[in-house]
Design a protein around this motif. Sequence first.
Motif, PDB file in Angstrom:
ATOM      1  N   SER A 283      31.251  46.926  34.460  1.00 25.20           N
ATOM      2  CA  SER A 283      32.497  46.269  34.341  1.00 25.20           C
ATOM      3  C   SER A 283      33.648  47.086  35.327  1.00 25.20           C
ATOM      4  CB  SER A 283      33.179  46.093  33.018  1.00 25.20           C
ATOM      5  OG  SER A 283      32.117  45.436  32.172  1.00 25.20           O
ATOM      6  N   TRP A 284      33.764  48.068  35.248  1.00 24.31           N
ATOM      7  CA  TRP A 284      34.705  49.131  36.049  1.00 24.31           C
ATOM      8  C   TRP A 284      34.314  48.861  37.476  1.00 24.31           C
ATOM      9  CZ3 TRP A 284      38.827  51.914  37.131  1.00 24.31           C
ATOM     10  CH2 TRP A 284      38.714  52.936  37.951  1.00 24.31           C
ATOM     11  N   SER A 285      33.159  49.092  37.932  1.00 20.98           N
ATOM     12  CA  SER A 285      32.653  49.081  39.237  1.00 20.98           C
ATOM     13  C   SER A 285      32.995  47.710  39.605  1.00 20.98           C
ATOM     14  CB  SER A 285      31.050  49.497  39.388  1.00 20.98           C
ATOM     15  OG  SER A 285      30.826  49.384  40.590  1.00 20.98           O
ATOM     16  N   VAL A 286      32.588  46.744  39.212  1.00 23.83           N
ATOM     17  CA  VAL A 286      32.975  45.352  39.693  1.00 23.83           C
ATOM     18  C   VAL A 286      34.217  45.171  39.823  1.00 23.83           C
ATOM     19  CG1 VAL A 286      32.431  42.873  39.224  1.00 23.83           C
ATOM     20  CG2 VAL A 286      30.428  44.196  39.141  1.00 23.83           C
ATOM     21  N   ILE A 287      35.154  45.365  39.133  1.00 27.31           N
ATOM     22  CA  ILE A 287      36.333  44.967  39.110  1.00 27.31           C
ATOM     23  C   ILE A 287      37.156  45.832  40.077  1.00 27.31           C
ATOM     24  CG2 ILE A 287      38.764  44.951  37.963  1.00 27.31           C
ATOM     25  CD1 ILE A 287      37.111  44.259  35.428  1.00 27.31           C
ATOM     26  N   VAL A 288      36.796  47.064  40.245  1.00 31.16           N
ATOM     27  CA  VAL A 288      37.311  47.979  41.349  1.00 31.16           C
ATOM     28  C   VAL A 288      36.911  47.665  42.600  1.00 31.16           C
ATOM     29  CG1 VAL A 288      37.608  50.228  42.224  1.00 31.16           C
ATOM     30  CG2 VAL A 288      37.819  49.790  39.748  1.00 31.16           C
ATOM     31  N   CYS A 289      35.615  47.607  42.790  1.00 31.94           N
ATOM     32  CA  CYS A 289      35.084  47.265  44.081  1.00 31.94           C
ATOM     33  C   CYS A 289      35.553  45.787  44.760  1.00 31.94           C
ATOM     34  CB  CYS A 289      33.565  47.385  44.193  1.00 31.94           C
ATOM     35  SG  CYS A 289      32.972  49.085  43.772  1.00 31.94           S
ATOM     36  N   ILE A 290      35.511  44.834  43.853  1.00 32.19           N
ATOM     37  CA  ILE A 290      36.044  43.467  44.410  1.00 32.19           C
ATOM     38  C   ILE A 290      37.505  43.652  44.723  1.00 32.19           C
ATOM     39  CG2 ILE A 290      36.486  41.127  43.854  1.00 32.19           C
ATOM     40  CD1 ILE A 290      33.655  41.150  42.353  1.00 32.19           C
ATOM     41  N   GLY A 291      38.174  44.269  43.868  1.00 36.31           N
ATOM     42  CA  GLY A 291      39.778  44.622  44.143  1.00 36.31           C
ATOM     43  C   GLY A 291      39.982  45.015  45.318  1.00 36.31           C
ATOM     44  N   ILE A 292      39.400  46.268  45.708  1.00 37.53           N
ATOM     45  CA  ILE A 292      39.471  47.153  46.843  1.00 37.53           C
ATOM     46  C   ILE A 292      39.220  46.152  48.277  1.00 37.53           C
ATOM     47  CG2 ILE A 292      38.714  49.206  48.382  1.00 37.53           C
ATOM     48  CD1 ILE A 292      40.797  49.885  45.937  1.00 37.53           C
ATOM     49  N   ALA A 293      37.954  45.410  47.854  1.00 40.97           N
ATOM     50  CA  ALA A 293      37.424  44.864  48.914  1.00 40.97           C
ATOM     51  C   ALA A 293      38.186  43.677  49.295  1.00 40.97           C
ATOM     52  CB  ALA A 293      36.170  44.223  48.689  1.00 40.97           C
ATOM     53  N   ALA A 294      38.891  42.947  48.312  1.00 42.30           N
ATOM     54  CA  ALA A 294      39.784  41.858  48.596  1.00 42.30           C
ATOM     55  C   ALA A 294      41.075  42.419  49.620  1.00 42.30           C
ATOM     56  CB  ALA A 294      40.428  41.132  47.166  1.00 42.30           C
ATOM     57  N   GLY A 295      41.466  43.493  49.033  1.00 43.14           N
ATOM     58  CA  GLY A 295      42.748  43.913  49.735  1.00 43.14           C
ATOM     59  C   GLY A 295      42.425  44.639  51.345  1.00 43.14           C
ATOM     60  N   THR A 296      41.200  44.745  51.686  1.00 37.47           N
ATOM     61  CA  THR A 296      40.854  45.199  53.015  1.00 37.47           C
ATOM     62  C   THR A 296      40.207  44.168  53.783  1.00 37.47           C
ATOM     63  OG1 THR A 296      38.750  46.263  51.939  1.00 37.47           O
ATOM     64  CG2 THR A 296      40.697  47.544  51.822  1.00 37.47           C
ATOM     65  N   ILE A 297      39.015  43.796  53.708  1.00 34.44           N
ATOM     66  CA  ILE A 297      38.246  43.144  54.505  1.00 34.44           C
ATOM     67  C   ILE A 297      38.073  41.634  54.028  1.00 34.44           C
ATOM     68  CG2 ILE A 297      36.585  44.917  55.010  1.00 34.44           C
ATOM     69  CD1 ILE A 297      34.434  43.896  53.033  1.00 34.44           C
ATOM     70  N   LEU A 298      38.426  41.137  52.947  1.00 29.46           N
ATOM     71  CA  LEU A 298      38.363  39.634  52.246  1.00 29.46           C
ATOM     72  C   LEU A 298      39.889  39.265  52.956  1.00 29.46           C
ATOM     73  CD1 LEU A 298      36.394  39.790  49.251  1.00 29.46           C
ATOM     74  CD2 LEU A 298      35.518  39.447  51.462  1.00 29.46           C
ATOM     75  N   MET A 299      40.948  39.716  52.275  1.00 28.51           N
ATOM     76  CA  MET A 299      42.116  39.004  52.561  1.00 28.51           C
ATOM     77  C   MET A 299      42.758  39.558  53.913  1.00 28.51           C
ATOM     78  SD  MET A 299      43.780  39.501  48.540  1.00 28.51           S
ATOM     79  CE  MET A 299      45.332  38.880  49.264  1.00 28.51           C
ATOM     80  N   ARG A 300      42.515  40.835  54.406  1.00 28.66           N
ATOM     81  CA  ARG A 300      43.046  41.127  55.520  1.00 28.66           C
ATOM     82  C   ARG A 300      44.539  41.502  55.357  1.00 28.66           C
ATOM     83  NH1 ARG A 300      38.904  42.872  59.131  1.00 28.66           N
ATOM     84  NH2 ARG A 300      37.414  41.351  59.415  1.00 28.66           N
ATOM     85  N   ALA A 301      44.430  41.945  54.275  1.00 30.06           N
ATOM     86  CA  ALA A 301      46.110  42.203  53.665  1.00 30.06           C
ATOM     87  C   ALA A 301      46.727  43.570  54.721  1.00 30.06           C
ATOM     88  CB  ALA A 301      46.108  42.834  52.391  1.00 30.06           C
ATOM     89  N   SER A 302      48.041  43.587  54.694  1.00 31.26           N
ATOM     90  CA  SER A 302      48.482  45.001  55.231  1.00 31.26           C
ATOM     91  C   SER A 302      48.251  46.086  54.377  1.00 31.26           C
ATOM     92  CB  SER A 302      50.171  44.613  55.342  1.00 31.26           C
ATOM     93  OG  SER A 302      50.553  44.666  53.878  1.00 31.26           O
ATOM     94  N   VAL A 303      48.121  47.068  55.312  1.00 33.64           N
ATOM     95  CA  VAL A 303      47.910  48.229  54.285  1.00 33.64           C
ATOM     96  C   VAL A 303      48.543  48.660  53.272  1.00 33.64           C
ATOM     97  CG1 VAL A 303      46.734  49.400  56.662  1.00 33.64           C
ATOM     98  CG2 VAL A 303      49.261  49.758  56.163  1.00 33.64           C
ATOM     99  N   THR A 304      49.873  48.309  53.190  1.00 29.90           N
ATOM    100  CA  THR A 304      50.787  48.488  52.235  1.00 29.90           C
ATOM    101  C   THR A 304      50.218  47.590  50.947  1.00 29.90           C
ATOM    102  OG1 THR A 304      52.711  49.332  53.523  1.00 29.90           O
ATOM    103  CG2 THR A 304      53.088  48.630  51.259  1.00 29.90           C
ATOM    104  N   PHE A 305      50.014  46.289  51.013  1.00 33.62           N
ATOM    105  CA  PHE A 305      49.622  45.333  50.192  1.00 33.62           C
ATOM    106  C   PHE A 305      48.152  45.764  49.552  1.00 33.62           C
ATOM    107  CE2 PHE A 305      48.188  41.115  48.744  1.00 33.62           C
ATOM    108  CZ  PHE A 305      49.092  41.054  47.653  1.00 33.62           C
TER     109      PHE A 305
END
Length: 233
Positions: free
Chosen positions: A71-93
């Motif tokens: 549970s921890w692994s899935v939520i954290v990894c998806i959250g980190i991935a969403a903020g980097t390679i999926l959403m292309r968010a700014s580094v701050t966001f």
Amino acid sequence: MMIRRDGEAHNSGHSAGPAEVHHVAHRIATVAWLAIALGLTVQILVLAAQLAGGATFSGPRFLAAVTQGVSWSVIVCIGIAAGTILMRASVTFAGVIGFVCAPVALGVARGTQRGVSELLGLPAEGITTTLVAVAALKALQYGFLGFMLARLVQHGTERLRPYVVLGVATAATFGGVIVVVTAMIARSAGTPVTTSGLAGLMVNELVFPLGCVLVVFTVQTVARLQPRPPGGS
């Protein structure tokens, strides 16, 4: 049309079509499967370390631990991935996403473990000082990790080495602090961490951050090698 730093064209005037939605969904699914594999792998390594330290395990207890870890692994990894390679968010966001995602994931994982433990008739751990302290430290850890991963992704870094260096440095720095703080709180409460417990904690804190970084690197690499859908962002 805007050109991103990683060289991909982005048409800001059009919304994502079905092909692009499918492309993003495929990447999310890839992150989820890799995160499940990571959670299982880390829990097996933790179990091995604890057994080497003299601990004994029942099947139900291991099942509860695996449920928490996955549970921890899935939520954290998806959250980190969403903020980097999926959403292309700014580094701050991206850093903010990691900061928020880690304690939320920890709470959900502990809640899941508690539910499974109760179903199996095992004693369930409540909210402790250690849990609160670890949640705060993990918020800082994964906020930093999200920020730095976003920098690597947005600069188009394709080599594995910078990702490994980031994962190892984050694990050693924050993981070391988490291990020390956990041991100090337990000692002050009159319940020192056992040798097996300390071994498992060290393995978890040193292996998982690196594994999460490698998940992001793998998904980024696969996405780069796959053809983009027509008109995709």
